[in-house]
Design an enzyme around this catalytic site. Sequence first.
Site: not given
Length: 234
Positions: A230, A172, A98, A121, A96
């Site tokens: 790839y 958020h 910001h 991709d 998580h």
Amino acid sequence: MSKYLELKRECYEANMQLPKLDLVVYTFGNVSAVDRSEGVFAIKPSGVAYEKLRPEDIVIMDFDSKVVEGEMRPSSDTKTHAYLYKEWSAIGGIVHTHSLYGVSWAQAQMDIPIFGTTHADHLTKDIPCAPPMADELIQGNYEHMTGKQILDCFQEKGLDYQEVEMVLIGSHGPFTWGKSAEKAVYNSKVLEEVAKMAYLTLQINPNAPRLKDALIKKHYDRKHGKDAYYGQGC
């Protein structure tokens, strides 16, 4: 000696990637790493600056958000991580942040549209944005309900968490996950770069078209399809 030294080290090293990748400032972020065999996960302690963080500071939690080992208070987002680990068994790590562009889209309460092949991709869908949490839930078990908010968003949009390994929480910010903490960090940086590209695309052309289906399929399949070509293979 702690039996969780390797797990703590994995979590610590993943957390230390966030400032290196310009995904956090100050203490605005966290990474966790899970050990399914032990039924625990490691997570960054709350409010500890990255330059001061040590491997031994990492806190070990169970899936009910109870401290198993550690002297410090775990991240305030711990219950969100615990909820996702309990509900989604294929996850090995969660991030998580910001980050600037990810949060900007979350504050705008908008999915990030799939405009180009860089996005394709990594996933074939828009990066979803869950709606802001209802007032009565905010007053309750907020971090636990954030995890439910993510699951509800995926159910409503018909998304597979093993394909779409990222989400925005409205008002958020972003959460990402993967089979390991390292992959979750990778996905966090991908989300931020795609968010930046999409923002700039709309600045250049507010009516920019979405990437056409043939290109979405081609770019996703060449990296993830059964005949993927790839990279260098296993």
